[in-house]
Scaffold this motif. Sequence first.
Motif, short mmCIF file in Angstrom:
data_model
loop_
_atom_site.label_atom_id
_atom_site.label_comp_id
_atom_site.label_asym_id
_atom_site.label_seq_id
_atom_site.Cartn_x
_atom_site.Cartn_y
_atom_site.Cartn_z
N UNK A 27 0.82 -1.22 0.00
CA UNK A 27 0.00 0.00 0.00
C UNK A 27 0.85 1.27 0.00
N UNK A 28 2.18 1.11 0.04
CA UNK A 28 3.08 2.27 0.03
C UNK A 28 3.40 2.82 1.41
N UNK A 29 3.00 2.11 2.46
CA UNK A 29 3.30 2.55 3.84
C UNK A 29 4.71 2.11 4.22
N UNK A 30 5.40 2.94 4.98
CA UNK A 30 6.74 2.58 5.47
C UNK A 30 6.58 1.52 6.55
N UNK A 31 7.39 0.46 6.47
CA UNK A 31 7.38 -0.59 7.48
C UNK A 31 7.77 -0.06 8.84
N UNK A 32 7.21 -0.66 9.88
CA UNK A 32 7.45 -0.18 11.25
C UNK A 32 8.92 -0.27 11.64
N UNK A 33 9.65 -1.27 11.18
CA UNK A 33 11.07 -1.39 11.53
C UNK A 33 11.86 -0.21 10.96
N UNK A 34 11.67 0.08 9.69
CA UNK A 34 12.36 1.22 9.07
C UNK A 34 11.94 2.52 9.72
N UNK A 35 10.65 2.65 10.04
CA UNK A 35 10.16 3.86 10.70
C UNK A 35 10.81 4.02 12.08
N UNK A 36 10.96 2.91 12.80
CA UNK A 36 11.59 2.94 14.12
C UNK A 36 13.04 3.38 14.06
N UNK A 37 13.75 2.93 13.03
CA UNK A 37 15.15 3.37 12.86
C UNK A 37 15.19 4.88 12.60
N UNK A 38 14.31 5.38 11.76
CA UNK A 38 14.24 6.82 11.50
C UNK A 38 13.96 7.58 12.79
N UNK A 39 13.01 7.12 13.58
CA UNK A 39 12.64 7.82 14.82
C UNK A 39 13.78 7.80 15.83
N UNK A 40 14.40 6.65 16.04
CA UNK A 40 15.53 6.55 16.97
C UNK A 40 16.68 7.44 16.51
N UNK A 41 16.97 7.44 15.23
CA UNK A 41 18.06 8.26 14.70
C UNK A 41 17.76 9.75 14.86
N UNK A 42 16.53 10.15 14.59
CA UNK A 42 16.15 11.55 14.71
C UNK A 42 16.26 12.04 16.15
N UNK A 43 15.76 11.24 17.09
CA UNK A 43 15.84 11.63 18.50
C UNK A 43 17.27 11.64 19.00
N UNK A 44 18.07 10.66 18.57
CA UNK A 44 19.45 10.56 19.04
C UNK A 44 20.40 11.55 18.39
N UNK A 45 20.15 11.93 17.15
CA UNK A 45 21.07 12.83 16.44
C UNK A 45 21.22 14.16 17.14
N UNK A 46 20.14 14.70 17.63
CA UNK A 46 20.20 16.01 18.26
C UNK A 46 20.87 15.95 19.64
N UNK A 47 20.72 14.85 20.38
CA UNK A 47 21.43 14.74 21.66
C UNK A 47 22.92 14.48 21.44
N UNK A 48 23.25 13.78 20.36
CA UNK A 48 24.66 13.52 20.04
C UNK A 48 25.43 14.82 19.81
N UNK A 49 24.77 15.81 19.23
CA UNK A 49 25.42 17.10 18.99
C UNK A 49 25.88 17.75 20.29
N UNK A 50 25.20 17.47 21.39
CA UNK A 50 25.51 18.09 22.69
C UNK A 50 26.35 17.20 23.59
N UNK A 51 26.52 15.94 23.24
CA UNK A 51 27.20 14.99 24.12
C UNK A 51 28.71 15.17 24.15
N UNK A 52 29.30 15.67 23.08
CA UNK A 52 30.75 15.83 23.03
C UNK A 52 31.38 14.76 22.16
N UNK A 53 32.53 15.09 21.59
CA UNK A 53 33.19 14.23 20.61
C UNK A 53 33.69 12.91 21.20
N UNK A 54 34.07 12.89 22.44
CA UNK A 54 34.65 11.68 23.04
C UNK A 54 33.62 10.92 23.87
N UNK A 55 32.38 10.99 23.46
CA UNK A 55 31.30 10.31 24.17
C UNK A 55 30.50 9.48 23.17
#
Length: 120
Positions: A27-55
């Motif tokens: 039906x053209x819907x994104x699978x839940x596994x791929x959607x979950x990876x997108x969501x985890x990456x989106x939430x984590x990417x912004x915190x990674x910017x603040x965590x520091x290079x050696x973390x």
Amino acid sequence: MGLKGRSEGKNDVILEFDDGAWCRDTQGEVGLTAFGVLLDTALGAVTRLHAGAKRQQATVHIEAHFTGASTQGHLKAHSHFLGFSTRTALPHGMSRATVMAGRKAVVHASGSFVILDLPA
């Protein structure tokens, strides 16, 4: 997976999901596994910017509230850094995100990521 992102100021990240047929159902819907990876990456990417290079960070918790909107169409996630925990044994970076399919919100989410020192 076809993710491309950009920072929007120091507390926001936009991730776009350049998907293909490999992650969509008949039906053209994104699978839940791929959607979950997108969501985890989106939430984590912004915190990674603040965590520091050696973390490094690890997902502790994600809470997702799906709107019921279709995942057909181009997916784009907007995430926002909320800050770090205080008075905890290890710091946790916290963020929130909304994933859109075109002009419709598919999910509103929040996440928490433990921040760890890299091994010596």
